[in-house]
Scaffold this active site. Structure first.
Site, short mmCIF file in Angstrom:
data_model
loop_
_atom_site.label_atom_id
_atom_site.label_comp_id
_atom_site.label_asym_id
_atom_site.label_seq_id
_atom_site.Cartn_x
_atom_site.Cartn_y
_atom_site.Cartn_z
N ASN A 68 18.66 4.30 -7.86
CA ASN A 68 18.20 5.57 -8.43
C ASN A 68 19.09 6.02 -9.60
O ASN A 68 18.58 6.54 -10.58
CB ASN A 68 18.20 6.64 -7.34
CG ASN A 68 17.83 8.01 -7.87
OD1 ASN A 68 16.73 8.21 -8.35
ND2 ASN A 68 18.77 8.96 -7.79
N SER A 123 10.63 4.97 -14.89
CA SER A 123 10.21 6.14 -15.66
C SER A 123 8.99 5.76 -16.49
O SER A 123 8.83 4.59 -16.87
CB SER A 123 11.35 6.56 -16.59
OG SER A 123 10.88 7.42 -17.60
N TYR A 136 16.89 3.96 -23.36
CA TYR A 136 16.62 4.22 -21.94
C TYR A 136 15.31 3.57 -21.51
O TYR A 136 15.22 2.92 -20.46
CB TYR A 136 16.59 5.74 -21.75
CG TYR A 136 16.06 6.26 -20.44
CD1 TYR A 136 16.88 6.35 -19.32
CD2 TYR A 136 14.73 6.69 -20.32
CE1 TYR A 136 16.39 6.85 -18.12
CE2 TYR A 136 14.24 7.19 -19.12
CZ TYR A 136 15.08 7.27 -18.04
OH TYR A 136 14.60 7.76 -16.85
N LYS A 140 14.42 0.69 -18.58
CA LYS A 140 13.49 0.85 -17.46
C LYS A 140 12.42 -0.24 -17.50
O LYS A 140 11.98 -0.73 -16.46
CB LYS A 140 12.85 2.24 -17.50
CG LYS A 140 13.83 3.38 -17.20
CD LYS A 140 14.45 3.25 -15.83
CE LYS A 140 15.30 4.47 -15.46
NZ LYS A 140 15.93 4.34 -14.14
N ASP A 170 12.92 18.58 -13.06
CA ASP A 170 13.95 19.42 -13.68
C ASP A 170 15.31 18.96 -13.15
O ASP A 170 15.73 19.35 -12.06
CB ASP A 170 13.70 20.90 -13.32
CG ASP A 170 14.74 21.80 -13.96
OD1 ASP A 170 15.43 21.36 -14.90
OD2 ASP A 170 14.87 22.96 -13.50
N THR A 171 15.96 18.07 -13.92
CA THR A 171 17.27 17.54 -13.50
C THR A 171 18.23 17.55 -14.68
O THR A 171 17.82 17.72 -15.84
CB THR A 171 17.15 16.08 -13.01
OG1 THR A 171 16.77 15.27 -14.13
CG2 THR A 171 16.13 15.92 -11.89
N1 LIG Z 1 14.32 13.65 -14.29
C1 LIG Z 1 13.16 13.13 -14.66
O1 LIG Z 1 12.27 13.82 -15.18
C2 LIG Z 1 12.92 11.65 -14.45
C3 LIG Z 1 11.68 11.14 -14.88
C4 LIG Z 1 11.41 9.79 -14.67
C5 LIG Z 1 12.36 9.00 -14.06
N2 LIG Z 1 13.57 9.51 -13.66
C6 LIG Z 1 14.51 8.62 -12.97
O2 LIG Z 1 14.87 9.21 -11.73
C7 LIG Z 1 16.20 8.77 -11.37
C8 LIG Z 1 17.05 9.99 -11.08
O3 LIG Z 1 17.14 10.75 -12.29
P1 LIG Z 1 17.62 12.26 -12.32
O4 LIG Z 1 16.82 12.92 -13.37
O5 LIG Z 1 17.68 12.81 -10.94
O6 LIG Z 1 19.08 12.04 -12.89
P2 LIG Z 1 20.38 12.96 -12.72
O7 LIG Z 1 20.01 14.37 -12.52
O8 LIG Z 1 21.22 12.62 -13.91
O9 LIG Z 1 21.03 12.35 -11.42
C9 LIG Z 1 21.48 11.04 -11.45
C10 LIG Z 1 22.38 10.80 -10.26
O10 LIG Z 1 22.93 9.47 -10.38
C11 LIG Z 1 24.34 9.53 -10.43
N3 LIG Z 1 24.78 8.55 -11.40
C12 LIG Z 1 24.50 8.50 -12.72
N4 LIG Z 1 25.09 7.43 -13.28
C13 LIG Z 1 25.76 6.80 -12.29
C14 LIG Z 1 26.57 5.65 -12.24
N5 LIG Z 1 26.83 4.92 -13.34
N6 LIG Z 1 27.11 5.26 -11.05
C15 LIG Z 1 26.86 5.99 -9.94
N7 LIG Z 1 26.11 7.10 -9.93
C16 LIG Z 1 25.57 7.50 -11.09
C17 LIG Z 1 24.68 10.97 -10.85
O11 LIG Z 1 25.92 11.41 -10.34
P3 LIG Z 1 27.27 11.27 -11.23
O12 LIG Z 1 26.95 11.84 -12.57
O13 LIG Z 1 28.28 12.00 -10.44
O14 LIG Z 1 27.55 9.81 -11.29
C18 LIG Z 1 23.54 11.76 -10.17
O15 LIG Z 1 23.86 11.96 -8.81
C19 LIG Z 1 16.71 7.94 -12.54
O16 LIG Z 1 16.50 6.58 -12.27
C20 LIG Z 1 15.82 8.39 -13.71
O17 LIG Z 1 15.73 7.41 -14.68
C21 LIG Z 1 13.85 10.82 -13.84
#
Ligand SMILES: NC(=O)c1ccc[n+]([C@@H]2O[C@H](COP(=O)([O-])OP(=O)(O)OC[C@H]3O[C@@H](n4cnc5c(N)ncnc54)[C@H](OP(=O)(O)O)[C@@H]3O)[C@@H](O)[C@H]2O)c1
Length: 219
Positions: A68, A123, A136, A140, A170-171
């Site tokens: 993830n 994504s 990015y 993916k 919303d992240t």
């Molecule tokens: N948000 C969206 O709208 C969206 C849409 C489509 C897909 N996605 C996908 O959903 C997944 C989660 O995204 P999110 O939006 O929840 O992201 P996020 O808010 O940035 O959360 C990512 C999590 O991964 C951890 N992380 C990031 N890089 C890391 C690394 N190198 N090693 C270990 N941990 C790491 C972060 O913690 P630390 O920073 O403490 O490491 C955080 O806990 C991702 O694969 C993203 O591509 C998100």
């Protein structure tokens, strides 16, 4: 997702680079299930080995791997013409190479048990060509194709390979991707977590799933 899995009864190995949120999650979930929280970078092969060793030592087996964690790259995101190639390599290290390393580590015991589930979080940017999302998005797309080939290689092994697009949420990452835009109207990650629980019991040996559709179908 960790919360939803904990309430389903799964024991968890959690990781993130920063310890604060990781520790909070571990403390919250400790009364519900066994949790091992290990801070580190999923793109670091030594950390990947520590995570998998901890899972096998503590729990005896790993049923599910969810890749993830993800790296967006610079914010605001540059067009490909301006994307620093070292930065792009870093995006690929975290989003593609790290997940493959973890997959390679969990696969032998999964194959031996003829059971296991690998979920790679993707994504729509890995499919659609959005300007400035190229670094990015390419990572993916690579993760998705790697998953397809893996699924073909694992046919008949009992190990399932799923790609899951959680949809817009919303992240912190999404806010970094669209700085200055109010994203508070988007769903929180918790709203799509039930999709990841549902996939535990899905029969398909491989597939690409949209988490928001899975949740909507269950309502
Ligand atoms: N948000 C969206 O709208 C969206 C849409 C489509 C897909 N996605 C996908 O959903 C997944 C989660 O995204 P999110 O939006 O929840 O992201 P996020 O808010 O940035 O959360 C990512 C999590 O991964 C951890 N992380 C990031 N890089 C890391 C690394 N190198 N090693 C270990 N941990 C790491 C972060 O913690 P630390 O920073 O403490 O490491 C955080 O806990 C991702 O694969 C993203 O591509 C998100």
């Amino acid at each position: 997702m960790a919360r939803a899995y904990a309430h389903r009864g799964l024991r968890l190995i959690l990781t993130a680079r920063r310890t604060d949120a990781l520790q909070l999650a571990a403390e919250e979930l400790a009364p519900t299930t066994e949790v091992v929280a290990m801070a580190g970078d999923v793109g670091d092969p030594a950390h990947a080995e520590r995570l998998v060793r901890a899972g096998l030592d503590r729990f005896g087996r790993i049923d599910v791997l969810v890749n993830n964690a993800s790296e967006l790259g610079p914010s605001p995101m540059p067009e490909l013409e301006k994307l620093n190639t070292q930065v792009f390599a870093e995006v690929l290290r975290v989003n593609v190479v790290g997940p493959l390393k973890l997959i390679q580590l969990v696969l032998p015991p999964m194959r031996a048990r003829r059971d296991g589930l690998i979920i790679n979080v993707t994504s729509d940017a890995g499919v659609q060509a959005y300007p400035t999302w190229g670094g990015y998005g390419a990572s993916k797309a690579a993760l998705e194709h790697l998953s397809r080939v893996l699924a073909a290689e694992l046919e008949g092994s009992g190990v399932r390979v799923y790609v899951v697009d959680p949809g817009d949420m919303d992240t912190a990452m999404h806010r970094a991707a669209e700085p200055g835009i109010d994203l508070s109207y988007l769903p929180a990650p918790a709203s799509v977590a039930p999709a990841f629980v549902r996939l535990l019991d899905t029969d398909a040996v491989a597939g690409r799933f949209e988490a928001q559709q899975l949740v909507a179908a269950a309502v």
